[in-house]
Enzyme design. Structure first.
Site, PDB file in Angstrom:
ATOM      1  N   GLU A  63     -14.886  19.873  15.570  1.00  0.00           N
ATOM      2  CA  GLU A  63     -14.550  19.962  16.996  1.00  0.00           C
ATOM      3  C   GLU A  63     -15.727  20.497  17.820  1.00  0.00           C
ATOM      4  O   GLU A  63     -15.764  20.326  19.033  1.00  0.00           O
ATOM      5  CB  GLU A  63     -13.333  20.868  17.195  1.00  0.00           C
ATOM      6  CG  GLU A  63     -12.020  20.207  16.876  1.00  0.00           C
ATOM      7  CD  GLU A  63     -11.661  19.092  17.867  1.00  0.00           C
ATOM      8  OE1 GLU A  63     -11.522  19.374  19.048  1.00  0.00           O
ATOM      9  OE2 GLU A  63     -11.536  17.938  17.426  1.00  0.00           O
TER      10      GLU A  63
ATOM     11  N   SER B  23     -16.209  23.790  12.464  1.00  0.00           N
ATOM     12  CA  SER B  23     -15.371  22.597  12.663  1.00  0.00           C
ATOM     13  C   SER B  23     -16.117  21.474  13.358  1.00  0.00           C
ATOM     14  O   SER B  23     -16.950  21.710  14.241  1.00  0.00           O
ATOM     15  CB  SER B  23     -14.156  22.999  13.514  1.00  0.00           C
ATOM     16  OG  SER B  23     -13.509  21.865  14.030  1.00  0.00           O
TER      17      SER B  23
ATOM     18  N   TYR C 187     -10.905  25.917  21.840  1.00  0.00           N
ATOM     19  CA  TYR C 187     -11.028  26.069  20.375  1.00  0.00           C
ATOM     20  C   TYR C 187     -12.445  25.691  19.925  1.00  0.00           C
ATOM     21  O   TYR C 187     -13.096  26.433  19.187  1.00  0.00           O
ATOM     22  CB  TYR C 187      -9.995  25.184  19.666  1.00  0.00           C
ATOM     23  CG  TYR C 187     -10.212  25.058  18.173  1.00  0.00           C
ATOM     24  CD1 TYR C 187      -9.791  26.063  17.303  1.00  0.00           C
ATOM     25  CD2 TYR C 187     -10.851  23.943  17.627  1.00  0.00           C
ATOM     26  CE1 TYR C 187      -9.999  25.946  15.929  1.00  0.00           C
ATOM     27  CE2 TYR C 187     -11.059  23.820  16.260  1.00  0.00           C
ATOM     28  CZ  TYR C 187     -10.632  24.825  15.417  1.00  0.00           C
ATOM     29  OH  TYR C 187     -10.852  24.718  14.057  1.00  0.00           O
TER      30      TYR C 187
HETATM   31  P1  NAP Z   1      -4.099  26.965   9.519  1.00  0.00           P
HETATM   32  O1  NAP Z   1      -3.219  26.322   8.507  1.00  0.00           O
HETATM   33  O2  NAP Z   1      -3.732  26.905  10.964  1.00  0.00           O
HETATM   34  O3  NAP Z   1      -4.260  28.506   9.101  1.00  0.00           O
HETATM   35  C1  NAP Z   1      -4.798  29.441   9.987  1.00  0.00           C
HETATM   36  C2  NAP Z   1      -4.731  30.814   9.339  1.00  0.00           C
HETATM   37  O4  NAP Z   1      -5.275  31.782  10.258  1.00  0.00           O
HETATM   38  C3  NAP Z   1      -3.333  31.291   8.987  1.00  0.00           C
HETATM   39  O5  NAP Z   1      -3.345  31.803   7.691  1.00  0.00           O
HETATM   40  C4  NAP Z   1      -3.062  32.400   9.987  1.00  0.00           C
HETATM   41  O6  NAP Z   1      -2.275  33.425   9.453  1.00  0.00           O
HETATM   42  C5  NAP Z   1      -4.474  32.949  10.182  1.00  0.00           C
HETATM   43  N1  NAP Z   1      -4.605  33.769  11.382  1.00  0.00           N
HETATM   44  C6  NAP Z   1      -4.221  33.451  12.650  1.00  0.00           C
HETATM   45  N2  NAP Z   1      -4.463  34.499  13.461  1.00  0.00           N
HETATM   46  C7  NAP Z   1      -5.009  35.486  12.710  1.00  0.00           C
HETATM   47  C8  NAP Z   1      -5.461  36.805  12.976  1.00  0.00           C
HETATM   48  N3  NAP Z   1      -5.374  37.341  14.198  1.00  0.00           N
HETATM   49  N4  NAP Z   1      -5.969  37.529  11.955  1.00  0.00           N
HETATM   50  C9  NAP Z   1      -6.036  37.000  10.697  1.00  0.00           C
HETATM   51  N5  NAP Z   1      -5.607  35.770  10.382  1.00  0.00           N
HETATM   52  C10 NAP Z   1      -5.107  35.021  11.377  1.00  0.00           C
HETATM   53  O7  NAP Z   1      -5.580  26.408   9.399  1.00  0.00           O
HETATM   54  P2  NAP Z   1      -6.279  25.525   8.230  1.00  0.00           P
HETATM   55  O8  NAP Z   1      -6.038  24.096   8.503  1.00  0.00           O
HETATM   56  O9  NAP Z   1      -5.930  26.115   6.911  1.00  0.00           O
HETATM   57  O10 NAP Z   1      -7.822  25.783   8.563  1.00  0.00           O
HETATM   58  C11 NAP Z   1      -8.521  26.893   8.008  1.00  0.00           C
HETATM   59  C12 NAP Z   1      -9.732  27.195   8.874  1.00  0.00           C
HETATM   60  O11 NAP Z   1     -10.577  26.058   8.923  1.00  0.00           O
HETATM   61  C13 NAP Z   1      -9.427  27.528  10.325  1.00  0.00           C
HETATM   62  O12 NAP Z   1     -10.392  28.462  10.756  1.00  0.00           O
HETATM   63  C14 NAP Z   1      -9.629  26.213  11.063  1.00  0.00           C
HETATM   64  O13 NAP Z   1      -9.954  26.456  12.414  1.00  0.00           O
HETATM   65  C15 NAP Z   1     -10.785  25.655  10.275  1.00  0.00           C
HETATM   66  N6  NAP Z   1     -10.899  24.191  10.232  1.00  0.00           N
HETATM   67  C16 NAP Z   1      -9.824  23.450   9.836  1.00  0.00           C
HETATM   68  C17 NAP Z   1      -9.961  22.080   9.725  1.00  0.00           C
HETATM   69  C18 NAP Z   1      -8.821  21.209   9.259  1.00  0.00           C
HETATM   70  O14 NAP Z   1      -8.900  19.995   9.450  1.00  0.00           O
HETATM   71  N7  NAP Z   1      -7.805  21.766   8.622  1.00  0.00           N
HETATM   72  C19 NAP Z   1     -11.203  21.478  10.004  1.00  0.00           C
HETATM   73  C20 NAP Z   1     -12.270  22.281  10.388  1.00  0.00           C
HETATM   74  C21 NAP Z   1     -12.109  23.649  10.480  1.00  0.00           C
HETATM   75  P3  NAP Z   1      -0.790  33.838   9.975  1.00  0.00           P
HETATM   76  O15 NAP Z   1       0.152  33.370   8.921  1.00  0.00           O
HETATM   77  O16 NAP Z   1      -0.885  35.303  10.036  1.00  0.00           O
HETATM   78  O17 NAP Z   1      -0.567  33.193  11.300  1.00  0.00           O
HETATM   79  O1  F7E Z   2      -5.228  15.835  16.455  1.00  0.00           O
HETATM   80  C1  F7E Z   2      -4.394  12.928  18.581  1.00  0.00           C
HETATM   81  C2  F7E Z   2      -5.052  14.100  19.264  1.00  0.00           C
HETATM   82  O2  F7E Z   2      -4.038  18.012  16.277  1.00  0.00           O
HETATM   83  C3  F7E Z   2      -5.991  14.745  16.022  1.00  0.00           C
HETATM   84  C4  F7E Z   2      -7.583  21.063  13.521  1.00  0.00           C
HETATM   85  O3  F7E Z   2      -7.412  21.319  12.154  1.00  0.00           O
HETATM   86  O4  F7E Z   2      -9.077  19.240  13.070  1.00  0.00           O
HETATM   87  C5  F7E Z   2      -7.876  19.594  13.726  1.00  0.00           C
HETATM   88  O5  F7E Z   2      -7.989  19.358  15.122  1.00  0.00           O
HETATM   89  C6  F7E Z   2      -6.008  13.670  17.091  1.00  0.00           C
HETATM   90  C7  F7E Z   2      -6.365  14.163  18.494  1.00  0.00           C
HETATM   91  O6  F7E Z   2      -6.223  17.635  15.028  1.00  0.00           O
HETATM   92  C8  F7E Z   2      -0.828  13.446  18.848  1.00  0.00           C
HETATM   93  O7  F7E Z   2      -5.202  13.867  20.662  1.00  0.00           O
HETATM   94  C9  F7E Z   2      -2.230  11.852  19.260  1.00  0.00           C
HETATM   95  O8  F7E Z   2      -7.287  13.287  19.072  1.00  0.00           O
HETATM   96  O9  F7E Z   2      -4.211  16.553  14.221  1.00  0.00           O
HETATM   97  P1  F7E Z   2      -4.829  17.043  15.460  1.00  0.00           P
HETATM   98  P2  F7E Z   2      -7.576  17.991  15.807  1.00  0.00           P
HETATM   99  O10 F7E Z   2      -7.322  18.286  17.229  1.00  0.00           O
HETATM  100  O11 F7E Z   2      -8.556  16.935  15.486  1.00  0.00           O
HETATM  101  C10 F7E Z   2     -10.243  19.947  13.520  1.00  0.00           C
HETATM  102  C11 F7E Z   2     -11.425  19.478  12.710  1.00  0.00           C
HETATM  103  C12 F7E Z   2     -10.060  21.400  13.551  1.00  0.00           C
HETATM  104  O12 F7E Z   2     -11.000  22.159  13.363  1.00  0.00           O
HETATM  105  C13 F7E Z   2      -8.748  21.911  14.051  1.00  0.00           C
HETATM  106  O13 F7E Z   2      -8.524  23.259  13.643  1.00  0.00           O
HETATM  107  O14 F7E Z   2      -4.700  13.118  17.199  1.00  0.00           O
HETATM  108  N1  F7E Z   2      -2.941  12.892  18.751  1.00  0.00           N
HETATM  109  N2  F7E Z   2      -0.931  12.171  19.335  1.00  0.00           N
HETATM  110  C14 F7E Z   2      -2.094  13.903  18.486  1.00  0.00           C
HETATM  111  N3  F7E Z   2      -2.310  15.117  17.960  1.00  0.00           N
HETATM  112  C15 F7E Z   2      -1.243  15.920  17.782  1.00  0.00           C
HETATM  113  N4  F7E Z   2      -1.422  17.148  17.235  1.00  0.00           N
HETATM  114  N5  F7E Z   2       0.021  15.531  18.144  1.00  0.00           N
HETATM  115  C16 F7E Z   2       0.298  14.289  18.686  1.00  0.00           C
HETATM  116  O15 F7E Z   2       1.425  13.969  19.007  1.00  0.00           O
END
Ligand code: NAP
Ligand code: F7E
Length: 341
Positions: free
Chosen positions: A136, A134, A158
């Site tokens: 992050e 990520s 995270y």
């Molecule tokens: P998400 O919607 O939050 O999905 C997370 C998944 O992890 C769910 O299917 C959840 O399953 C599973 N999980 C949680 N705890 C688990 C455990 N103990 N064992 C097995 N599975 C478990 O996340 P996403 O947005 O699809 O992201 C997919 C991956 O990419 C994640 O690793 C996230 O950190 C990473 N990522 C996401 C973004 C983004 O912007 N979306 C960017 C960079 C990296 P349950 O239904 O069982 O809870």
């Molecule tokens: O926040 C700001 C908050 O929670 C984005 C995950 O998929 O992407 C995701 O992480 C920004 C932050 O995503 C609210 O402070 C303001 O600066 O949508 P977010 P994230 O934290 O960037 C990365 C790449 C991952 O890997 C993660 O798994 O938005 N923000 N106001 C807020 N955010 C939330 N959630 N809620 C608010 O009310």
């Protein structure tokens, strides 16, 4: 014979898009699901009828070994994680266990099932492994835009857990010659995004206000900037990384950055609303440590994988607002399992 893929995190946003993409590409797709009565599994069963499910949990080493033995995958995509950044402060140890140590357990399951005991020729392992790293990990960024060589300075438990998983993936590649790669993905969104993430919170909020279901939207830091892309584009990059001749890590993003305020403006415009009448800035929603600015340099993926995003920020926001207006008009509850378009 069809290639066989095992996806952890199949019930999440990316798991669903990746499964659809791999099915389109002719794969046999298996999804790892956890829990005794996980309500999100029924959503997967409904949307992804051709996916086969296997039980397992990233907290349970034995279950992962059994899953790999049963599925005999060619490719493993490790998407499972606790992925909501604020939760990682509230449950830091669990985040370390699932998001960090879960990577170790998955790599160990592959290593043990492949009979790898010592160093091998690079890339010679049978099972190819993708780790969902990520942006992050960049956290308090050292340079902009961020590329594969930008140093990490994570700002949340995270981000720290993801950095562990990232370095471990590199280490298994170097130690055991495994075909193990990390995709350093920047934020990617869709109508299937969890309602707690800011894009979906904003598009749902605008849709609720438009339909008279809410009167305000409370948000945290409006100045934070992110590089937001479309999840359907990003899962293509995951597969491409595992088809490359050599295992390497890639940054995936759009190269554009927008503030949360710009996101709000775009979403409320799409709903034909004046955002300033409805959005309330709430200090209580700010994070203990913020990531102020993320912007990808995806050049390596473009040149080496031929990967490019196809959906712009404006198109993405409009797509999400439209989907949420439709969903809410149909009376669906976006917090429940019926909410996946
Ligand atoms: P998400 O919607 O939050 O999905 C997370 C998944 O992890 C769910 O299917 C959840 O399953 C599973 N999980 C949680 N705890 C688990 C455990 N103990 N064992 C097995 N599975 C478990 O996340 P996403 O947005 O699809 O992201 C997919 C991956 O990419 C994640 O690793 C996230 O950190 C990473 N990522 C996401 C973004 C983004 O912007 N979306 C960017 C960079 C990296 P349950 O239904 O069982 O809870
Ligand atoms: O926040 C700001 C908050 O929670 C984005 C995950 O998929 O992407 C995701 O992480 C920004 C932050 O995503 C609210 O402070 C303001 O600066 O949508 P977010 P994230 O934290 O960037 C990365 C790449 C991952 O890997 C993660 O798994 O938005 N923000 N106001 C807020 N955010 C939330 N959630 N809620 C608010 O009310």
């Amino acid at each position: 014979m069809a290639r066989r893929a095992l996806i952890t995190g199949i019930t999440g946003q990316d798991g669903s898009y990746l499964a659809e993409h791999l099915l389109d590409q002719g794969y046999d797709v298996w999804g790892l699901v956890r829990g005794q009565a996980n309500p999100r599994v029924s959503r997967v069963r409904r949307l992804l009828q051709d996916v086969q499910l296997v039980r397992g949990d990233l907290l349970d080493q034995g279950s992962l070994i059994s899953a790999v033995e049963r599925v005999q995958p060619d490719e493993v995509y490790n998407l499972g994680a606790i992925s909501f950044v604020p939760m990682s402060w509230e449950q830091a140890e669990l985040t370390a266990e699932v998001t960090g140590m879960g990577v170790l357990r998955m790599l160990e399951a592959i290593r043990v099932c492949s009979g790898i005991t010592a160093s091998r020729t690079p890339g010679s392992g049978q099972i190819r492994f993708y780790q969902a790293s990520s942006s992050e990990m960049f956290g308090q960024v050292r340079e902009t835009p961020q590329n594969e060589r930008t140093p990490f300075h994570p700002r949340s438990p995270y981000g720290v857990a993801k950095a562990y998983g990232h370095f471990l993936t590199q280490n298994y590649r170097e130690s055991y010659g495994m075909f193990a790669v990390s995709g350093i993905l920047f934020n990617h969104e869709s109508p299937r995004r969890g309602a707690e993430f800011v894009t979906r919170k904003v598009t749902l909020g605008a849709a609720r206000i438009k339909l008279g279901l809410a009167t305000e939207l409370r948000l945290g830091n409006l100045s934070a900037r992110r590089d937001w892309g479309y999840a359907g584009d990003y899962v293509r990059a995951m597969r491409l990384m595992l088809q490359a001749p050599v295992p390497e890590d890639y940054v995936i993003g759009t190269g554009r950055t927008q503030s949360v305020r710009e996101l709000v403006i775009a979403a409320f415009e799409a709903a034909q609303l004046d955002w300033e009448r409805y959005v309330v800035a709430d200090q209580a929603l700010h994070r203990p440590a913020e990531v102020d600015l993320l912007c990808a340099d995806p050049k390596k993926a473009r040149v080496q994988l031929g990967w490019e995003p196809t959906v712009s920020f404006e198109e993405l926001v409009a797509m999400m607002v439209e989907a949420d207006l439709r969903l809410l008009s149909e009376g669906a509850d976006p917090e429940q399992d019926s909410s996946w378009p």
